[in-house]
Scaffold this active site. Structure first.
Site, short mmCIF file in Angstrom:
data_model
loop_
_atom_site.label_atom_id
_atom_site.label_comp_id
_atom_site.label_asym_id
_atom_site.label_seq_id
_atom_site.Cartn_x
_atom_site.Cartn_y
_atom_site.Cartn_z
CB VAL A 120 40.74 16.02 -38.45
CG1 VAL A 120 39.75 14.89 -38.45
CG2 VAL A 120 41.92 15.75 -37.56
CE1 TYR B 67 41.98 8.83 -26.30
CE2 TYR B 67 41.45 7.80 -24.20
CZ TYR B 67 41.08 8.18 -25.48
OH TYR B 67 39.81 7.92 -25.92
N1 UFG Z 1 43.02 -5.93 -19.36
C1 UFG Z 1 43.68 -7.09 -19.00
N2 UFG Z 1 44.34 -7.77 -19.96
C2 UFG Z 1 44.39 -7.37 -21.27
C3 UFG Z 1 43.70 -6.18 -21.63
C4 UFG Z 1 43.03 -5.48 -20.64
O1 UFG Z 1 43.67 -7.49 -17.84
O2 UFG Z 1 45.02 -8.05 -22.10
C5 UFG Z 1 42.28 -5.19 -18.32
C6 UFG Z 1 42.78 -3.77 -18.15
O3 UFG Z 1 43.85 -3.74 -17.25
C7 UFG Z 1 41.53 -3.07 -17.65
C8 UFG Z 1 40.39 -3.84 -18.32
O4 UFG Z 1 40.95 -5.08 -18.73
O5 UFG Z 1 41.42 -3.24 -16.28
C9 UFG Z 1 39.84 -3.13 -19.53
O6 UFG Z 1 40.94 -2.76 -20.35
P1 UFG Z 1 40.77 -2.19 -21.80
O7 UFG Z 1 42.15 -1.97 -22.35
O8 UFG Z 1 39.84 -3.02 -22.59
O9 UFG Z 1 40.06 -0.80 -21.57
P2 UFG Z 1 40.49 0.40 -20.61
O10 UFG Z 1 39.59 0.34 -19.44
O11 UFG Z 1 41.93 0.47 -20.36
O12 UFG Z 1 40.24 1.60 -21.60
C10 UFG Z 1 39.05 2.27 -21.67
C11 UFG Z 1 38.96 2.96 -23.01
C12 UFG Z 1 39.99 4.05 -23.09
C13 UFG Z 1 39.90 4.96 -21.90
C14 UFG Z 1 40.02 4.17 -20.62
C15 UFG Z 1 39.86 5.04 -19.41
O13 UFG Z 1 39.18 2.04 -24.06
O14 UFG Z 1 39.76 4.80 -24.27
O15 UFG Z 1 38.99 3.19 -20.60
O16 UFG Z 1 40.54 4.44 -18.33
F1 UFG Z 1 40.90 5.85 -21.92
#
Ligand code: UFG
Length: 317
Positions: free
Chosen positions: A52, A137
Site C-alpha cells: 500500500v 494496534y
Molecule cells: N480468547 C481466549 N482464548 C483464546 C483466544 C481468545 O480465551 O485462545 C478470548 C480473549 O481473551 C477474548 C475473546 O476470547 O476475551 C476474544 O478474543 P479474540 O482474540 O478472538 O478477539 P479480541 O476480542 O481480542 O480481538 C478483537 C479484534 C481485534 C480488536 C480487539 C479489540 O479481533 O482486532 O477485538 O479489543 F483489536
C-alpha cells in the site's frame, strides 16, 4: 464503480471483494501476500502484488474509490513490535492517501476497530465514546481515523471509518486462514477438529456473569454488506465513523458452548491467566450505522460458527 481493495487477499478483504463483484462492480486487489493468499482473491478481480506504500500502479487502473483493509491487526504482536504497526498501518496509509490525492481518487472506506476505544466506560459502545486505545494496534488505527478527518476537511476526501467488533464466520468459501491464529472461534474449531488439544480461556475472574470476557461477534458477510453501503455514504469533505457489531454480548464460555453444539465435538478447555489488554466487555451499538446506512446484521453466532466450521473442514491441514 471500479474499486481498489487493499488487502483483498486477506480474510475480510476477500469477502468484500467477492461481494463487490457480485454487486456488479469492477475490483482491483492490491495485496503484498505477506499474510493473505493469492487463491483467496475472488475470480474476476485483478490482483496487483505490492505494498500500500506504493499503490501507483493499482490506482492507475481507473479506480474510482478505495476500500482499505491492508494492515497488521494482531493486538499482542503490536505490543511486541509497535514499530511494525506504526509503519504498516500509519505510514502505509499516509502514502496511500498521498497517492490517491495525486491521482484524484477521492473516496475511501477504512477498516478501523473497536480497539480504538480501549476499555470503554459505556456499553453498548457508541461512536461518541472517548477513544483511548490500550495497545499500538488500536492507536495506529485511531491515528488513521484522525488522518482521514484531516484529509476530508482539507482536500475534499469522502471517507468512512468502520470500527469492527469481533468478526467471525465465512462466506462462500472465503474466510479466515491465518498462519498464526489468535482468535477465539478459529482456535475453538481447531480443538473441535482434533487439531489442538485444548483451548486456553484467558481469565475467568472478570466482572462478567461467568467471569470470562464478553464480546460482540459479527458475521463477516454482514460486515461486508456494511462496506458496500458505506461506499456511497459520505459527501466530499465528510469523514463518517460507524461501529459495526450485532449488539449482543457472548462470553468466552458461551462461545465454546456454541462451538460444541454446532460441531458435535468436545472442546476441552483450561483456564489460563488473563491476556494483557483484554477489556472485560466489548459490545457495539450499531444504531448509527443502522440509521444512516440502512444496514441490519442478519446472522447470529451459531451461523458464524457453522460457516467457519464448514470452511475449516474444506481446507487442508
Ligand atoms: N480468547 C481466549 N482464548 C483464546 C483466544 C481468545 O480465551 O485462545 C478470548 C480473549 O481473551 C477474548 C475473546 O476470547 O476475551 C476474544 O478474543 P479474540 O482474540 O478472538 O478477539 P479480541 O476480542 O481480542 O480481538 C478483537 C479484534 C481485534 C480488536 C480487539 C479489540 O479481533 O482486532 O477485538 O479489543 F483489536
Amino acid at each position: 464503480m471500479r474499486l481498489l481493495v487493499t488487502g483483498g487477499a486477506g480474510y475480510i478483504g476477500s469477502v468484500v471483494a467477492a461481494q463487490l463483484l457480485e454487486a456488479g462492480h469492477d475490483v482491483v486487489v492490491l495485496d503484498d501476500l505477506s499474510t493473505g493468499h493469492a487463491d483467496a482473491v475472488p475470480a474476476g478481480a485483478e490482483l496487483v502484488v505490492g505494498s500500500v506504500a506504493d499503490p501507483g500502479e493499482a490506482l492507475g487502473r481507473g479506480v474510482d474509490a478505495v476500500l482499505h483493509f491492508a494492515g497488521t491487526s494482531l493486538v499482542g504482536e503490536s505490543v511486541q513490535r509497535p514499530e511494525l504497526y506504526w509503519h504498516t498501518n500509519v505510514v502505509g496509509t499516509r502514502l496511500l492517501l498521498d497517492a490517491m490525492r495525486v491521482r484524484g481518487v477521492r473516496r475511501i472506506v477504512f477498516s478501523s476497530t473497536a480497539a480504538t476505544y480501549g476499555v470503554p466506560q459505556h456499553v453498548p459502545v457508541e461512536e461518541t465514546e472517548p477513544a483511548a486505545p490500550t495497545n499500538p494496534y488500536g492507536a495506529s488505527k485511531l491515528a488513521v481515523d484522525h488522518m482521514l478527518s484531516g484529509e476530508a476537511a482539507a482536500y475534499d476526501l469522502a471517507a468512512v471509518s468502520l470500527r469492527y467488533f469481533n468478526v467471525a464466520g465465512a462466506w462462500r468459501g472465503f474466510g479466515e486462514r491465518h498462519a498464526t491464529e489468535t482468535h477465539l472461534i478459529p482456535i475453538a474449531l481447531q480443538v473441535a477438529a482434533g487439531r489442538r488439544e485444548r483451548l486456553s480461556i484467558y481469565g475467568d475472574d472478570y466482572p462478567t456473569p461467568d467471569g470470562t470476557c464478553v464480546r460482540d461477534y459479527i458475521h463477516v458477510a454482514d460486515l461486508s454488506q456494511a462496506h458496500l453501503l458505506a461506499l456511497e455514504a459520505p459527501q466530499p469533505g465528510q469523514h463518517l465513523v460507524y461501529n459495526l457489531g450485532n449488539g449482543a454480548g457472548f462470553s468466552v464460555r458461551q462461545v465454546v458452548d456454541v462451538v460444541r453444539e454446532v460441531t458435535g465435538h468436545p472442546v476441552p478447555v483450561e483456564v489460563a491467566p488473563r491476556r494483557p489488554g483484554d477489556p472485560p466487555v466489548l459490545v457495539a451499538s450499531s444504531r448509527r450505522a443502522q440509521h444512516d446506512l440502512g444496514w441490519t446484521p442478519q446472522r447470529q453466532l451459531a451461523a458464524m460458527v457453522s460457516d467457519a466450521w464448514e470452511l475449516a473442514r474444506s481446507l487442508p491441514d
